[in-house]
Structure formats: structure tokens, C-alpha cells
Design a protein around this motif. Structure first.
Motif, PDB file in Angstrom:
ATOM      1  N   LEU A 692      -8.051   4.069  -2.163  1.00 50.07           N
ATOM      2  CA  LEU A 692      -7.530   3.656  -0.886  1.00 50.07           C
ATOM      3  C   LEU A 692      -7.137   1.972  -1.063  1.00 50.07           C
ATOM      4  CD1 LEU A 692      -9.433   5.197   1.991  1.00 50.07           C
ATOM      5  CD2 LEU A 692      -7.138   5.310   1.531  1.00 50.07           C
ATOM      6  N   GLY A 693      -7.834   1.418  -1.320  1.00 58.46           N
ATOM      7  CA  GLY A 693      -7.669  -0.174  -1.189  1.00 58.46           C
ATOM      8  C   GLY A 693      -6.581  -0.474  -2.249  1.00 58.46           C
ATOM      9  N   ALA A 694      -6.679   0.062  -3.574  1.00 55.70           N
ATOM     10  CA  ALA A 694      -5.623  -0.790  -4.628  1.00 55.70           C
ATOM     11  C   ALA A 694      -4.447   0.118  -4.499  1.00 55.70           C
ATOM     12  CB  ALA A 694      -6.536  -0.440  -5.887  1.00 55.70           C
ATOM     13  N   GLY A 695      -4.478   1.342  -4.003  1.00 57.41           N
ATOM     14  CA  GLY A 695      -3.264   2.198  -4.023  1.00 57.41           C
ATOM     15  C   GLY A 695      -2.006   2.234  -3.225  1.00 57.41           C
ATOM     16  N   SER A 696      -2.715   2.140  -1.898  1.00 59.30           N
ATOM     17  CA  SER A 696      -2.047   2.078  -0.614  1.00 59.30           C
ATOM     18  C   SER A 696      -1.047   0.858  -0.475  1.00 59.30           C
ATOM     19  CB  SER A 696      -2.915   2.014   0.708  1.00 59.30           C
ATOM     20  OG  SER A 696      -3.741   0.863   0.363  1.00 59.30           O
ATOM     21  N   GLU A 697      -1.028  -0.062  -1.210  1.00 60.85           N
ATOM     22  CA  GLU A 697      -0.277  -1.202  -1.195  1.00 60.85           C
ATOM     23  C   GLU A 697       1.339  -0.616  -1.602  1.00 60.85           C
ATOM     24  OE1 GLU A 697       0.371  -5.609  -2.850  1.00 60.85           O
ATOM     25  OE2 GLU A 697      -1.506  -4.635  -3.418  1.00 60.85           O
ATOM     26  N   TYR A 698       1.226   0.021  -2.981  1.00 58.23           N
ATOM     27  CA  TYR A 698       2.518   0.416  -3.382  1.00 58.23           C
ATOM     28  C   TYR A 698       3.129   1.419  -2.430  1.00 58.23           C
ATOM     29  CZ  TYR A 698      -0.215  -0.796  -7.579  1.00 58.23           C
ATOM     30  OH  TYR A 698      -0.741  -1.469  -8.425  1.00 58.23           O
ATOM     31  N   SER A 699       2.682   2.227  -1.657  1.00 52.45           N
ATOM     32  CA  SER A 699       3.455   3.018  -0.706  1.00 52.45           C
ATOM     33  C   SER A 699       3.731   2.312   0.383  1.00 52.45           C
ATOM     34  CB  SER A 699       2.399   4.185  -0.414  1.00 52.45           C
ATOM     35  OG  SER A 699       2.158   5.030  -1.099  1.00 52.45           O
ATOM     36  N   ILE A 700       3.034   1.235   0.732  1.00 48.47           N
ATOM     37  CA  ILE A 700       3.562   0.399   2.060  1.00 48.47           C
ATOM     38  C   ILE A 700       4.258  -0.506   1.796  1.00 48.47           C
ATOM     39  CG2 ILE A 700       2.492  -1.191   3.622  1.00 48.47           C
ATOM     40  CD1 ILE A 700      -0.217  -0.008   3.524  1.00 48.47           C
ATOM     41  N   LEU A 701       4.527  -1.089   0.487  1.00 54.52           N
ATOM     42  CA  LEU A 701       5.632  -2.026  -0.022  1.00 54.52           C
ATOM     43  C   LEU A 701       6.767  -1.397   0.185  1.00 54.52           C
ATOM     44  CD1 LEU A 701       3.659  -4.435  -2.339  1.00 54.52           C
ATOM     45  CD2 LEU A 701       4.273  -4.857   0.137  1.00 54.52           C
ATOM     46  N   LEU A 702       6.672  -0.077  -0.624  1.00 57.73           N
ATOM     47  CA  LEU A 702       8.056   0.691  -0.628  1.00 57.73           C
ATOM     48  C   LEU A 702       8.448   1.147   0.739  1.00 57.73           C
ATOM     49  CD1 LEU A 702       7.268   2.996  -3.649  1.00 57.73           C
ATOM     50  CD2 LEU A 702       8.925   1.428  -3.736  1.00 57.73           C
ATOM     51  N   MET A 703       7.467   1.669   1.448  1.00 60.20           N
ATOM     52  CA  MET A 703       8.006   1.798   2.873  1.00 60.20           C
ATOM     53  C   MET A 703       8.724   0.780   3.583  1.00 60.20           C
ATOM     54  SD  MET A 703       5.823   3.904   5.919  1.00 60.20           S
ATOM     55  CE  MET A 703       4.774   2.408   5.924  1.00 60.20           C
ATOM     56  N   GLU A 704       8.248  -0.437   3.372  1.00 59.98           N
ATOM     57  CA  GLU A 704       8.775  -1.596   4.191  1.00 59.98           C
ATOM     58  C   GLU A 704       9.889  -2.009   3.820  1.00 59.98           C
ATOM     59  OE1 GLU A 704       7.561  -3.861   6.322  1.00 59.98           O
ATOM     60  OE2 GLU A 704       5.454  -3.341   6.839  1.00 59.98           O
ATOM     61  N   ARG A 705      10.119  -1.793   2.576  1.00 60.14           N
ATOM     62  CA  ARG A 705      11.484  -2.319   1.898  1.00 60.14           C
ATOM     63  C   ARG A 705      12.466  -1.350   2.300  1.00 60.14           C
ATOM     64  NH1 ARG A 705      13.124  -6.277  -1.476  1.00 60.14           N
ATOM     65  NH2 ARG A 705      15.472  -6.322  -1.589  1.00 60.14           N
ATOM     66  N   PHE A 706      12.210   0.029   2.377  1.00 65.09           N
ATOM     67  CA  PHE A 706      12.934   1.053   2.745  1.00 65.09           C
ATOM     68  C   PHE A 706      13.518   0.719   4.125  1.00 65.09           C
ATOM     69  CE2 PHE A 706      13.085   5.113   4.869  1.00 65.09           C
ATOM     70  CZ  PHE A 706      14.400   5.797   4.387  1.00 65.09           C
ATOM     71  N   TYR A 707      12.662   0.817   4.868  1.00 63.21           N
ATOM     72  CA  TYR A 707      12.907   0.509   6.330  1.00 63.21           C
ATOM     73  C   TYR A 707      13.990  -0.864   6.710  1.00 63.21           C
ATOM     74  CZ  TYR A 707      10.755   4.715   8.293  1.00 63.21           C
ATOM     75  OH  TYR A 707      10.331   5.875   8.595  1.00 63.21           O
ATOM     76  N   GLU A 708      13.487  -1.874   5.696  1.00 59.58           N
ATOM     77  CA  GLU A 708      14.645  -3.159   5.746  1.00 59.58           C
ATOM     78  C   GLU A 708      15.815  -2.666   5.256  1.00 59.58           C
ATOM     79  OE1 GLU A 708      14.795  -7.334   3.267  1.00 59.58           O
ATOM     80  OE2 GLU A 708      12.687  -6.539   3.625  1.00 59.58           O
ATOM     81  N   GLU A 709      15.938  -2.100   4.261  1.00 64.18           N
ATOM     82  CA  GLU A 709      17.272  -1.508   3.795  1.00 64.18           C
ATOM     83  C   GLU A 709      18.058  -0.749   4.568  1.00 64.18           C
ATOM     84  OE1 GLU A 709      18.541  -3.132   1.365  1.00 64.18           O
ATOM     85  OE2 GLU A 709      16.831  -4.272   0.375  1.00 64.18           O
ATOM     86  N   LYS A 710      17.271   0.358   5.251  1.00 64.68           N
ATOM     87  CA  LYS A 710      17.694   1.268   6.063  1.00 64.68           C
ATOM     88  C   LYS A 710      18.233   0.371   7.462  1.00 64.68           C
ATOM     89  CE  LYS A 710      16.954   5.469   8.572  1.00 64.68           C
ATOM     90  NZ  LYS A 710      15.787   6.460   9.142  1.00 64.68           N
ATOM     91  N   GLY A 711      17.608  -0.728   7.638  1.00 62.66           N
ATOM     92  CA  GLY A 711      17.916  -1.444   9.110  1.00 62.66           C
ATOM     93  C   GLY A 711      19.352  -2.340   8.815  1.00 62.66           C
ATOM     94  N   LYS A 712      19.712  -2.225   7.343  1.00 62.01           N
ATOM     95  CA  LYS A 712      21.237  -3.001   7.185  1.00 62.01           C
ATOM     96  C   LYS A 712      22.477  -1.926   7.244  1.00 62.01           C
ATOM     97  CE  LYS A 712      18.691  -6.151   4.190  1.00 62.01           C
ATOM     98  NZ  LYS A 712      18.446  -6.649   2.866  1.00 62.01           N
TER      99      LYS A 712
END
Length: 815
Positions: A692-712
Motif C-alpha cells: 500500500l505504502g510503496a505502490g500506491s504512489e505510482y497510481s496516484i501520480l499517473l492519475m494526477e498527471r492524467f487529470y492535468e492533461e485532460k484539463g488542457k
């Protein structure tokens, strides 16, 4: 993500840049402070690293230890005849030397008892000169000697001490070894210094050296990973220096906070290097991206704070929240492990955000100055091969009123990560997963469910000696002693009574011990003051208190101390050989419960209580809480992460989507442990929280960047493709580098750490794979549901089913 968070980080970025020299030198001062703090860290391997001090189990064990089982160094003598007067004489010389050592409470040996018995018989307090005299004295009270003389070729000497510091214990151990050398034991006799004290002493030394080796190996492996994977980026090895700084801060905090180093917390530092490098790489990669887009370094720094700071701190919060569940463990060293991970992650994030970003700023600025000097003087500088910027000249940028970073022309020019084998592979992977998402989801769910089932069948390792290096000399000697003595496992029953000379109490002890020996297959015998009293009274227990006290008065003080304390406490030992280490945990737990039930059925005399305790019994409860607690910790971790994401995003989809991927990996972890025949220990039991601690970061960073690009204004599929291309390289680099850091754990001499390392490495690779195979199609599916709403999604699904059925109907009619 709330709009206020990027704005907050933008302000922090502006302040940091304006005070950049103050921040830079402030971190250098922190390094010096941390170096001092780390010198105060102590290694610890005591019982209270396993058991809570405020628990009844610990209090019972502590009372037993203080009353009957003070820690001791065990000296085993083996040779032709251990009752030889020459051997006994050397034993007394050893006793005299050790009695004068500071901290030693007592020295118990067969030689000391022989001297006492000889004084009572002949009036001379000395070792007899002939073997016949020694044998005659031993025959007077064989049960008194039975706990020290195993047979003609083996005897024990016990050097006991009370509650001392680790340094004092180490001094006594060293003094014991010196006294053995100077005592003058006859040739051809083997003298072994062993026991738990020697074992713990050697283990503390081994932990210190093991931690240094693991940290060095982790750094070397990460260097290799960065050299071969983090290509096309300037100063690609620099993130490792940043994470080392974060680890140093963690060491310093650990020293000032008084957190001890245990065999479990050793593993925290390679793990923190793995997690910390993730933060350093993400910030390093993002500021390089910003520096490629615009020439103004100030805006590059501020933009990195604004866009990357919130994303990574969200991952940090989720990571720390998942580790909070470790603090609920009933095992103190797991709690300390969780504290170190939380503290370390915060330290590594802080170092990466402030010092890491500013360092790249200074390096970039210095590289430009060197290039200008080169053009002016025509003389190249050797350091330029490291500092020289790559790529074409960047555009001059400004920040508009909305806080957006723009070139002077007023239109932000986006740049993408350079194409390479990693980005090409990721693009192909995403294309494949989006095309076959239904099959992928089905396979993932089935294998995850099978993994959770396999996990429920995995046993726990109950022999804590198997956690430590099996070739450690003290452990080899300890095993040798147990082999010779037939094992030292025992169930110790403390009996608290109003009068230790009560014939009713002694008869109850005799009857209960005989019953257990005759009816419980694993009980080999019962050892107590009763054996000695019966020996002195012709094989029976006297009927009166006066007769029993008369026998007590004849016994050596060491014998009374071995079986009683004051006038209110007696000890009954049920000898079990090596049963505890040979039996599965469930069997040991059931056996202890059976003994408790037998005590209930054999009614104690009025005013008398019996408590089961001892060094072996608590580990049955420890392992039970380990197996049941690990599931609760993982579930608690999942709930905490979900609610943390829900609070941060205020969006159910964003809170729920990352958890599905991680939950699948937790299930797959059970399959890995089952396949590799890895059992549960205090380390592998926290694997769910670690994933949970080590692996959740990858999904969160992908999701953050996905919504950042979608917002453009990009479509969901285009946004996901660009996310994978721009962010994927950093995630793959950090994931592989993290995995290489965890790989160092597999080289540990401690079995508890190496098995944890094997599972962690495989789990990290699976997490990385799931992030690019499971998460992209899952995110797009959830995003589609979010856009259409639940009702619209159900209607669409209904229409698809009706359409499919109609097609089949039409196809059947045509045929």
C-alpha cells in the motif's frame, strides 16, 4: 485535487526561491545536526521488542524474569569427566573472578555446590582432592546437581545479572570470556560461552554490521539502476545524493527521539532509500521538464513546486497513512518500523522538494556560467562534461495573472519526454491494455482472488532463532548446547501462595507435575522444589510445615533461589525438550491452552494462584497476533488510504481507483509467498501495508498527471497516452531504482529480512506492471462512469446487452 493546494505550493515555491541561499545552507546545518543525532542510536534485541510492556503477558514474563530467570551467560564445559576435581577447581577459580565483576548478581556451578556440601560434611569450604569424595557428595543430593550436570561429560556454569544496559551486558560477556581463558581448565576440555546473553550480544554486533552492508549495497544497486535506466537526463545520479540526505535526517531524528534499532528496523533504511529515490526522481524529472520549456529558472522552480509538489505530497500522505496501520500492531518493533518509515518518508520528501529542486537550479545556473566563460576565454572546464546543459536553447518564460507558466509570446509551448525504448514500450503496453481490457480485468480478478486464498494457508515461523544468521558463532554454540542438553524448552508456572512451606501446595505441585508428565506427550518431566524435598525425605513430601522448613534450611541458597522467591512464590517447570521449535504454532498454542485448562480442573489450594509464563510461551501469543493482526492492519490501511484520498480529492472515483490496483497486488503477493514457500514473520506480516505504502504512489501520480492533461482539453485516451509518455519514464526509473534498492534486502544474513526482501522485490515489479497494465484502462473506465454518471452508465450497459441480444436473434433468423 483542491485548487488551494497548488496555489499553496506556488507560494511556498516563491518564498523558497527568494530565500534560496538561506534554505540551502539551512539544510547543510541540518546535516551536521543529524550526524550528531545518529551517534546516539543504540541497538536493541530484548523481549520488549516483541511484547508490549503494558500487557499482562509482558508483566507476567517480567515478574518471572526478575524472580527466577535473571539474564545469564551460560558456560558449557564438555570433556571426559566434568566432575573431575581439576575441572571443579578451575570452575571455582572462574567463579571467584566473575563474582568480583561489576553487575554480576551470582555465579552458579556444580563446583560451588560441591564446596558448600563439603563444608557441611567435613567443615572444609574447598573442592575435595579425590574423585571418590566428589562422587560421594554428589550422591547426597543428586537432584540439586541435576540442573547443572547433564551427564559425566557435560556441565553448566551460570553467570546471572539483573536489569543492565546493553553496554554493561557486553562488558560482562567480555569479562566471562576472559575469565574462562584465565581459569586454567584442564587440556582437552571444551569450554563454550553461550546462552541468550551471548546470542543477543553477537546479534547486536551483527545488526550493526548488517545495516552498514545493506545500506552500501542498496546505494550501489541504485547507482547501477540510475546509470542504465535514467538516461537522457542531466545529473541522473544526483537523486541518490538527495535521498541519502533524507536518510541521514531520519537517522538523526531517530537518535534524538530515542528510537532503538532492532532487527526489523534495519530493513527500514533500504526501504526508505527505495521510497525516497522515488520522490527525488519525480522532482528531478519535473524541473528538468520545466527547464526545457522555459529559460527563466525562477519560473521553472515555482512551476515544479506548483505542479509536482501537490502530486507527490498526495502520494506521501497516502504512503504515510498506510504505514499508520503498522502503529496498531501489538509487536513493538513493528510499531518502531512504522514510525521510522513515516519519519523517513517525510524527511526524504522534504529533502527532495526543497534541497533537490534548488540544487538542480544551482547546477543549471552554474553550467550556463561555465559555458559563457568557455565562449569568452575559449578554455573548456572539465566539470562542464557533467554540468553542460543538453538540447536547444529554451524559451524565455513568464508567469501570467492566473499563475500559469508561459513563454514571452503568451502561449505555453508543451514539450514531451524524448522518445526512447521505455516510452515506446509503455505506449505499446497502454495500446494493448486498452484494446483487451476486459480479458485483463478478468485475469487480474481471478489471480487476485486465488492469491488471497493462498495467503490464508501460509503458516508463521515460531522459532525466533531462525530469524537471525544461522552461521553466527553464538547461535551455533547455542544449538550445540540444546542438542547436548536435549533442548531447553519449558512451560514455566509461577505459583503465588501464602506459604511456600505449605504441604498442601507442594502436594498439588507434585500431583499436577506427575499428571502432566503422564498424560501430555510433549511434557518430558516436571522440575520444582518438590523434587529436592522428596529426595531429602525418602521420596515423599512431609506432612507438616515444620518438616518442610527444616529441609529448606539444609538446601544451598542457589537451589532455593532457583525454585522460590521469598515466602510467597514457587516455580514449577514442565520440561518439553525442543517441542516449541519443532511444533507448528497452532499446535503450541493449543497445547498451552490445554495446560491452562488442566490447571483449572486441578483445583489449587485456597489462597494460591498459578500463572503460565516463561521465555517460550509469549511467542505463541506473538505469532497468533501476527497472523490475525496482519489482515486487520492491511484492511485498516486500505480504509485509511481510501478516506485520505477522499478527503484530499473529494471525489469517490479518484479515491477508489488507485486502491483496486493495489488490492490486486496484495492478493498476488499471497501467491508469491505460497509459490516460494515463504512463511510469515514479523516482517513479511506487514507486506500488505508495504505494498500500500510503496505502490500506491505510482497510481496516484499517473492519475494526477492524467487529470492535468485532460484539463488542457485532451480527450481521455489522448490524455492517458501523454501521461504515460511524459510521466511513465520517471515512474519506470523510480520503480526499477526502488526495486534495486529493495534487492539489497535479499543479501541480508538475517533470514527475517532476506525473505522479506525477496517478496518485496517481486511485489514492486508487480506493482509497476499493474500501474501500466491494470490502472490505465481502469482509470479510463472509471472516468467514463464519472462523466456519464452511474445512471447513464447503467443505461448504456443495458443498451449494449439489448443490442447484442438483437444481433444474435437476427443472426439466428438469417441462418
Amino acid at each position: 485535487m483542491s485548487l488551494s493546494l497548488p496555489s499553496l505550493f506556488e507560494k511556498v515555491g516563491k518564498i523558497t526561491f527568494s530565500k534560496r541561499w538561506f534554505v540551502f545552507f539551512g539544510f547543510l546545518i541540518l546535516i551536521l545536526v543529524s550526524m550528531y543525532g545518529m551517534t546516539t542510536i543504540t541497538m536493541y534485541s530484548g523481549m520488549d521488542t516483541y511484547i508490549q510492556k503494558d500487557s499482562k503477558m509482558y508483566q507476567d514474563l517480567d515478574l518471572y524474569t526478575r524472580s527466577f530467570s535473571n539474564e545469564s551467560v551460560v558456560i558449557m564445559i564438555e570433556g571426559a569427566d566434568v566432575t573431575d576435581p581439576a575441572v571443579l577447581g578451575a570452575s571455582m577459580r572462574f567463579t571467584d573472578m566473575m563474582t568480583n565483576v561489576s553487575g554480576v548478581d551470582s555465579v552458579t556451578s556444580a563446583a560451588g555446590i560441591v564446596e558448600i556440601m563439603n563444608e557441611r560434611v567435613t567443615g572444609r569450604a574447598e573442592i575435595p582432592t579425590t574423585q571418590e569424595e566428589v562422587d560421594a557428595l554428589i550422591e547426597l543430593a543428586p537432584s540439586v546437581f541435576s540442573s547443572l550436570i547433564y551427564d559425566d561429560t557435560h556441565t553448566l556454569i551460570l553467570v546471572t545479572y539483573g536489569n543492565l544496559t546493553d553496554t554493561q551486558k557486553a562488558d560482562i560477556l567480555a569479562a566471562t570470556k576472559d575469565a574462562v581463558n584465565f581459569a586454567g581448565f584442564p587440556p582437552k576440555y571444551n569450554i563454550i560461552v553461550t546462552g541468550n546473553a551471548a546470542l543477543m550480544g553477537d546479534m547486536n554486533v551483527e545488526m550493526s554490521s548488517s545495516m552498514g552492508i545493506l545500506l552500501f549495497l542498496a546505494v550501489v544497486l541504485m547507482l547501477v539502476a540510475l546509470v542504465f535506466v535514467f538516461k537522457g537526463v542531466r545529473w541522473r545520479l544526483y537523486p541518490l545524493a538527495i535521498v541519502v540526505m533524507g536518510i541521514l535526517f531520519t537517522f538523526g531524528f531517530m537518535g534524538f527521539a530515542g528510537i532503538n534499532m532492532t532487527m526489523v528496523s534495519i530493513a527500514a533504511f533500504p526501504i526508505l532509500i527505495g521510497l525516497g529515490i522515488d520522490y527525488a526522481i519525480q522532482f528531478h524529472n519535473r524541473i528538468e521538464e520545466e527547464l526545457r520549456e522555459c529559460e527563466t529558472r525562477r519560473e521553472a522552480v515555482i512551476s515544479t513546486f506548483k505542479y509536482m509538489g501537490p502530486a507527490v505530497i498526495t502520494a506521501l500522505v497516502v504512503t504515510c497513512v498506510s504505514f499508520i496501520s503498522l502503529l496498531t500492531s501489538s509487536i513493538p518493533m513493528i510499531q518502531d518500523f512504522g514510525k521510522l518509515l513515516i519519519i523517513g518518508c517525510v524527511c526524504c520528501y522534504t529533502a527532495a522538494l526543497f534541497f533537490g529542486v534548488l540544487s538542480v537550479y544551482f547546477l543549471d545556473k552554474l553550467s550556463e556560467k561555465l559555458e559563457i566563460k568557455k565562449q569568452t576565454t575559449g578554455k573548456p572546464y572539465k566539470i562542464q562534461s557533467f554540468l553542460l546543459p543538453k538540447g536547444s536553447k529554451k524559451q524565455q518564460c513568464v508567469i501570467d495573472g492566473a499563475g500559469n507558466v508561459l513563454p514571452a509570446s503568451g502561449v505555453r509551448v508543451e514539450t514531451e519526454a524524448p522518445e526512447n525504448i521505455i516510452t515506446a514500450t509503455l505506449n505499446k503496453t497502454v495500446t494493448f491494455t486498452l484494446k483487451h481490457k476486459k480479458i485483463i480485468f478478468m485475469v487480474a480478478l481471478i489471480t487476485g482472488a486465488l492469491g488471497f486464498y493462498a495467503d490464508s494457508t501460509i503458516p508463521a515461523e515460531t522459532d525466533t532463532n531462525k530469524y537471525i544468521p544461522q552461521d553466527m558463532p553464538a547461535l551455533v554454540d547455542f544449538y550445540h548446547m540444546n542438542t547436548v542438553m536435549g533442548g531447553s524448552d519449558a512451560i514455566n508456572i509461577m505459583i503465588v501462595t501464602e506459604d511456600i512451606a505449605s504441604p498442601y501446595v507442594l502436594k498439588w505441585m507434585d500431583e499436577f507435575g506427575t499428571y502432566e508428565t503422564q498424560n501430555q506427550i510433549y511434557v518430558l518431566g516436571a522440575d520444582s522444589i518438590v523434587n529436592v524435598v522428596k529426595e531429602y525425605n525418602g521420596g515423599t513430601i512431609p506432612d507438616t510445615e515444620e518438616e518442610i522448613r527444616a529441609i529448606y534450611d539444609q538446601l544451598p541458597a542457589g537451589t532455593m533461589e532457583q525454585y522460590s522467591r521469598g515466602n510467597s512464590m514457587l516455580l514449577l517447570n514442565l520440561q518439553m525438550g525442543d517441542a516449541f521449535s519443532a511444533l507448528p504454532m497452532e499446535s503450541v498454542k493449543s497445547f498451552v491452552a490445554l495446560i491452562r485448562e488442566d490447571i483449572t480442573w486441578h483445583v489449587l489450594p485456597p489462597g494460591t494462584t498459578a500463572t503460565i509464563t516463561g521465555q517460550s510461551v509469549p511467542f505463541t501469543e506473538l505469532m497468533d497476533s501476527l497472523l490475525s493482526g496482519r489482515v486487520q492492519q492491511t484492511m485498516l490501511g486500505l480504509l485509511l488510504v481510501f478516506f485520505a484520498l477522499l478527503v484530499i480529492y473529494r471525489d469517490f472515483v479518484k479515491a477508489f481507483a488507485p486502491l483496486i490496483t493495489i488490492t490486486l497486488v496484495i492478493g498476488w503477493s499471497g501467491m508469491i509467498m505460497y509459490a516460494f514457500n515463504i512463511v510469515y514473520t514479523p516482517m513479511t506480516a506487514v507486506m500488505g501495508c508495504m505494498i500500500l505504502g510503496a505502490g500506491s504512489e505510482y497510481s496516484i501520480l499517473l492519475m494526477e498527471r492524467f487529470y492535468e492533461e485532460k484539463g488542457k482539453g485532451l480527450s481521455p485516451i489522448e490524455a492517458m497516452r501523454k501521461t504515460v509518455k511524459n510521466t511513465g519514464i520517471a515512474l519506470v526509473v523510480s520503480g526499477i531504482t526502488t526495486t534495486f534498492g529493495f534487492l539489497a534486502l535479499t543479501a541480508s544474513a538475517f533470514g527475517i529480512i532476506s525473505s522479506f526482501g525477496i517478496v518485496t522485490v517481486i511485489n514492486m515489479l508487480m506493482t509497476l506492471l499493474a500501474s501500466f497494465v491494470i490502472f490505465p484502462p481502469l482509470m479510463l473506465t472509471f472516468d467514463g462512469i464519472k462523466e456519464k454518471g452511474l445512471k447513464g452508465t447503467i443505461l448504456e450497459f443495458k443498451e449494449k446487452i439489448e443490442h447484442t441480444l438483437q444481433n444474435r436473434k437476427n443472426s439466428g433468423a438469417t441462418q
